[in-house]
Scaffold this active site. Structure first.
Site, PDB file in Angstrom:
ATOM      1  N   ARG A 243       0.858  -1.171   0.000  1.00 48.38           N
ATOM      2  CA  ARG A 243       0.000   0.000   0.000  1.00 48.38           C
ATOM      3  C   ARG A 243       0.897   1.225   0.000  1.00 48.38           C
ATOM      4  O   ARG A 243       1.995   1.218   0.543  1.00 48.38           O
ATOM      5  CB  ARG A 243      -0.921   0.029   1.226  1.00 48.38           C
ATOM      6  CG  ARG A 243      -2.067  -0.962   1.186  1.00 48.38           C
ATOM      7  CD  ARG A 243      -3.128  -0.545   0.153  1.00 48.38           C
ATOM      8  NE  ARG A 243      -4.349  -1.329   0.274  1.00 48.38           N
ATOM      9  CZ  ARG A 243      -4.594  -2.448  -0.364  1.00 48.38           C
ATOM     10  NH1 ARG A 243      -3.662  -2.940  -1.181  1.00 48.38           N
ATOM     11  NH2 ARG A 243      -5.740  -3.089  -0.222  1.00 48.38           N
ATOM     12  N   GLU A 272      -4.158   7.344  -5.005  1.00 48.62           N
ATOM     13  CA  GLU A 272      -4.098   6.733  -6.330  1.00 48.62           C
ATOM     14  C   GLU A 272      -5.234   7.291  -7.177  1.00 48.62           C
ATOM     15  O   GLU A 272      -6.397   7.129  -6.809  1.00 48.62           O
ATOM     16  CB  GLU A 272      -4.204   5.209  -6.228  1.00 48.62           C
ATOM     17  CG  GLU A 272      -3.033   4.567  -5.534  1.00 48.62           C
ATOM     18  CD  GLU A 272      -3.188   3.066  -5.340  1.00 48.62           C
ATOM     19  OE1 GLU A 272      -4.282   2.527  -5.672  1.00 48.62           O
ATOM     20  OE2 GLU A 272      -2.251   2.421  -4.861  1.00 48.62           O
ATOM     21  N   HIS A 291      -1.672   0.388  -9.713  1.00 50.16           N
ATOM     22  CA  HIS A 291      -2.221  -0.690  -8.875  1.00 50.16           C
ATOM     23  C   HIS A 291      -2.752  -1.833  -9.752  1.00 50.16           C
ATOM     24  O   HIS A 291      -3.926  -2.208  -9.678  1.00 50.16           O
ATOM     25  CB  HIS A 291      -3.334  -0.152  -7.970  1.00 50.16           C
ATOM     26  CG  HIS A 291      -3.440  -0.911  -6.674  1.00 50.16           C
ATOM     27  ND1 HIS A 291      -3.758  -0.318  -5.477  1.00 50.16           N
ATOM     28  CD2 HIS A 291      -3.274  -2.220  -6.390  1.00 50.16           C
ATOM     29  CE1 HIS A 291      -3.790  -1.222  -4.524  1.00 50.16           C
ATOM     30  NE2 HIS A 291      -3.491  -2.401  -5.057  1.00 50.16           N
TER      31      HIS A 291
END
Length: 327
Positions: A243, A272, A291
């Site tokens: 993360r 993000e 991601h």
């Protein structure tokens, strides 16, 4: 019949945060699904009927106002491993179960870690840009990377994903160090020829590549900051697939700008996406992907199927495969 299916809330089908149609179809075979936008328009009609909330790519956000509008909710079935986006205490206080999909994402995420490591070490992105640039007439010799074979890999977080990374790195004859809350069994270490580092500092000092593969919690937030990066080799590369909040981004910018570490390869950031003026985006020694760790068709299908299995188990009063409980 469609009317006899239990009701479930999903984000959307298509769009930026939605399900591919083939994935939505997996859920719709067993649930009558309502998209979040439909709920907002007809909250009084749909809210009391919804028994399951499926979270995909962190959407829809299960904040308190949403949860309080779903009085019949029995389960929040979240795709992926991390549950840092969920207020478990509040959700449990409502009598709602929480599930995740820990095992089905491990292979794809481990693959992504190795892809980032290899791409950064061998300057794949830079090479691509040179190869397709209109002005390129000769291949520059300055595009030198770092040898992966025989190098030392430090894995922070030796859970299922970390262990699969270790298995893959054996194909490159890498020396494997790992740091974890608890040491792996000796036979597990022997299988991947991994050496346990009780001290994170020792792992950082010795590694050519460091992969962060921990869950985000109060102990791991800011785990890798300026002090930790200053211990790393100036030729080292930091890879983060966990993360964004696990790595202090301001410290990372400084470490990359000053040559404290050589490079970073990130599949996660905070937030993000990053703001378009964030300094990480303009650094030449950073590789960032949005991601993508679980983004394969095979893993996505397995995730949605597991989300479905978990939700059905709760609604039908069966044993729950992947229940997340407060520790």
């Amino acid at each position: 019949m469609q009317g006899e299916k239990p009701w479930a809330l999903i984000s959307e089908v298509g769009g930026e945060h939605g399900y591919l149609e083939e994935l939505a179809d997996i859920l719709q075979q067993h649930f009558r699904t309502v998209c979040y936008s439909e709920l907002l328009l007809h909250r009084e009609l749909y809210g009391p009927r919804i028994q399951a909330l499926f979270i995909w790519k962190f959407c829809p956000l299960p904040d308190r106002s949403l949860l309080m509008s779903l009085p019949a909710l029995k389960v929040i079935s979240s795709g992926g491993v991390g549950v840092d986006h969920l207020d478990l205490t509040f959700i449990n206080s409502l009598g709602v179960k929480v599930t995740n999909t820990p095992h089905v994402v491990s292979d794809a995420t481990a693959d992504m870690a190795m892809a980032l490591l290899l791409s950064s070490a061998r300057k794949i992105l830079e090479g691509h840009r040179i190869s397709v640039a209109p002005e390129t007439t000769k291949i520059p010799q300055r595009l030198m990377g770092f040898e992966v074979t025989g190098s030392t890999l430090g894995i922070i977080g030796m859970g299922e994903i970390g262990y699969k990374i270790a298995q893959r790195s054996r194909g490159f004859d890498m020396k494997i160090l790992y740091h974890n809350r608890t040491r792996r069994a000796v036979e597990e270490e022997r299988e991947v020829e991994a050496c346990y580092c009780e001290s994170l500092d020792d792992l950082l000092r010795m590694s050519d590549f460091v992969i962060v593969a921990v869950n985000l919690n109060s102990d791991t937030t800011g785990l890798i900051g300026w002090r930790e990066m200053s211990l790393m080799k100036p030729t080292a590369t930091l890879v983060n697939i966990s993360r964004g909040l696990v790595v202090e981004q301001d410290a990372l910018v400084k470490a990359l700008q000053t040559g404290t570490i050589h490079a970073a390869a990130l599949d996660v950031t905070h937030p993000e996406p990053l703001p378009r003026d964030h300094p990480l985006l303009s650094l030449p020694n950073v590789l960032i992907t949005p991601h993508l760790g679980i983004n394969t068709y095979t893993t996505a299908r397995r995730m949605v199927q597991r989300m479905l299995d978990n939700a059905q188990a709760v609604i039908n009063g069966l044993s729950i495969p992947d229940e997340v409980k407060l520790k």
